[in-house]
Motif scaffolding. Structure first.
Motif, short mmCIF file in Angstrom:
data_model
loop_
_atom_site.label_atom_id
_atom_site.label_comp_id
_atom_site.label_asym_id
_atom_site.label_seq_id
_atom_site.Cartn_x
_atom_site.Cartn_y
_atom_site.Cartn_z
N UNK A 125 0.85 -1.19 0.00
CA UNK A 125 0.00 0.00 0.00
C UNK A 125 0.89 1.24 0.00
N UNK A 126 0.42 2.27 -0.64
CA UNK A 126 1.16 3.52 -0.70
C UNK A 126 1.08 4.25 0.64
N UNK A 127 2.02 5.15 0.84
CA UNK A 127 2.02 5.96 2.06
C UNK A 127 0.77 6.84 2.11
N UNK A 128 0.30 7.07 3.31
CA UNK A 128 -0.86 7.91 3.57
C UNK A 128 -0.43 9.01 4.52
N UNK A 129 -0.93 10.22 4.31
CA UNK A 129 -0.65 11.32 5.23
C UNK A 129 -1.91 11.63 6.02
N UNK A 130 -1.74 11.64 7.33
CA UNK A 130 -2.82 12.00 8.24
C UNK A 130 -2.57 13.41 8.75
N UNK A 131 -3.63 14.20 8.85
CA UNK A 131 -3.55 15.56 9.37
C UNK A 131 -4.33 15.59 10.69
N UNK A 132 -3.73 16.19 11.71
CA UNK A 132 -4.28 16.10 13.05
C UNK A 132 -4.26 17.46 13.74
N UNK A 133 -5.32 17.74 14.51
CA UNK A 133 -5.38 18.88 15.41
C UNK A 133 -5.38 18.32 16.82
N UNK A 134 -4.49 18.85 17.67
CA UNK A 134 -4.33 18.32 19.02
C UNK A 134 -4.38 19.46 20.04
N UNK A 135 -5.42 19.48 20.89
CA UNK A 135 -5.51 20.54 21.91
C UNK A 135 -4.64 20.22 23.12
N UNK A 136 -4.32 21.26 23.88
CA UNK A 136 -3.58 21.10 25.13
C UNK A 136 -4.38 21.72 26.27
N UNK A 137 -4.37 21.01 27.41
CA UNK A 137 -5.03 21.45 28.62
C UNK A 137 -3.98 21.51 29.72
N UNK A 195 -11.01 26.04 28.68
CA UNK A 195 -10.17 25.04 29.31
C UNK A 195 -8.90 24.71 28.55
N UNK A 196 -8.83 25.13 27.31
CA UNK A 196 -7.66 24.86 26.48
C UNK A 196 -6.60 25.95 26.68
N UNK A 197 -5.33 25.53 26.68
CA UNK A 197 -4.25 26.52 26.75
C UNK A 197 -3.58 26.72 25.39
N UNK A 198 -3.94 25.87 24.43
CA UNK A 198 -3.38 25.96 23.09
C UNK A 198 -3.65 24.70 22.31
N UNK A 199 -3.09 24.63 21.09
CA UNK A 199 -3.27 23.47 20.24
C UNK A 199 -2.17 23.46 19.18
N UNK A 200 -1.97 22.31 18.58
CA UNK A 200 -1.05 22.19 17.46
C UNK A 200 -1.75 21.49 16.31
N UNK A 201 -1.29 21.79 15.11
CA UNK A 201 -1.69 21.06 13.91
C UNK A 201 -0.44 20.37 13.40
N UNK A 202 -0.57 19.08 13.08
CA UNK A 202 0.59 18.36 12.55
C UNK A 202 0.15 17.32 11.54
N UNK A 203 1.12 16.80 10.80
CA UNK A 203 0.85 15.72 9.86
C UNK A 203 1.82 14.57 10.13
N UNK A 204 1.41 13.41 9.68
CA UNK A 204 2.25 12.23 9.85
C UNK A 204 2.00 11.33 8.64
N UNK A 205 3.08 10.87 8.01
CA UNK A 205 2.98 10.07 6.80
C UNK A 205 3.57 8.69 7.04
N UNK A 206 2.90 7.69 6.49
CA UNK A 206 3.42 6.33 6.62
C UNK A 206 2.49 5.32 5.98
#
Length: 83
Positions: free
Chosen positions: A1-13, A46-57
């Motif tokens: 199978x070919x690589x897939x890229x996932x995009x994610x938003x992750x909050x921080x508390x 309640x959130x102090x921040x968040x990040x957006x990131x991607x991961x491929x595999x």
């Protein structure tokens, strides 16, 4: 199978001691979607921040490269490797 890229938003508390902790990650359809969602999550009560990131595999064999930070919003730790 070919690589897939996932995009994610992750909050921080904050935990009881005031240390940042990751909240529930949300998968997004695109990098722009992850950026928009992370910005919204960073402003949620309640959130102090968040990040957006991607991961491929390859999900079939469970091999993924390192996460690539797209953007930080709010008060997010500089070193995310310890989380």
């Amino acid at each position: 199978m070919a690589d897939v890229t996932y995009y994610v938003a992750l909050p921080f508390l904050q935990d009881e001691a005031g240390s940042p902790v990751a909240g529930a990650a949300e998968e997004c359809q695109s990098s722009s979607g992850a950026l928009r969602r992370a910005e919204v999550l960073s402003r949620t009560a309640g959130s102090i921040g968040a990040v957006a990131f991607s991961r491929t595999g390859d999900p079939m064999i469970g091999e993924f490269g390192d996460a690539q930070l797209l953007k930080k919003f709010g008060n997010v730790p500089d070193d995310l490797s310890s989380l």
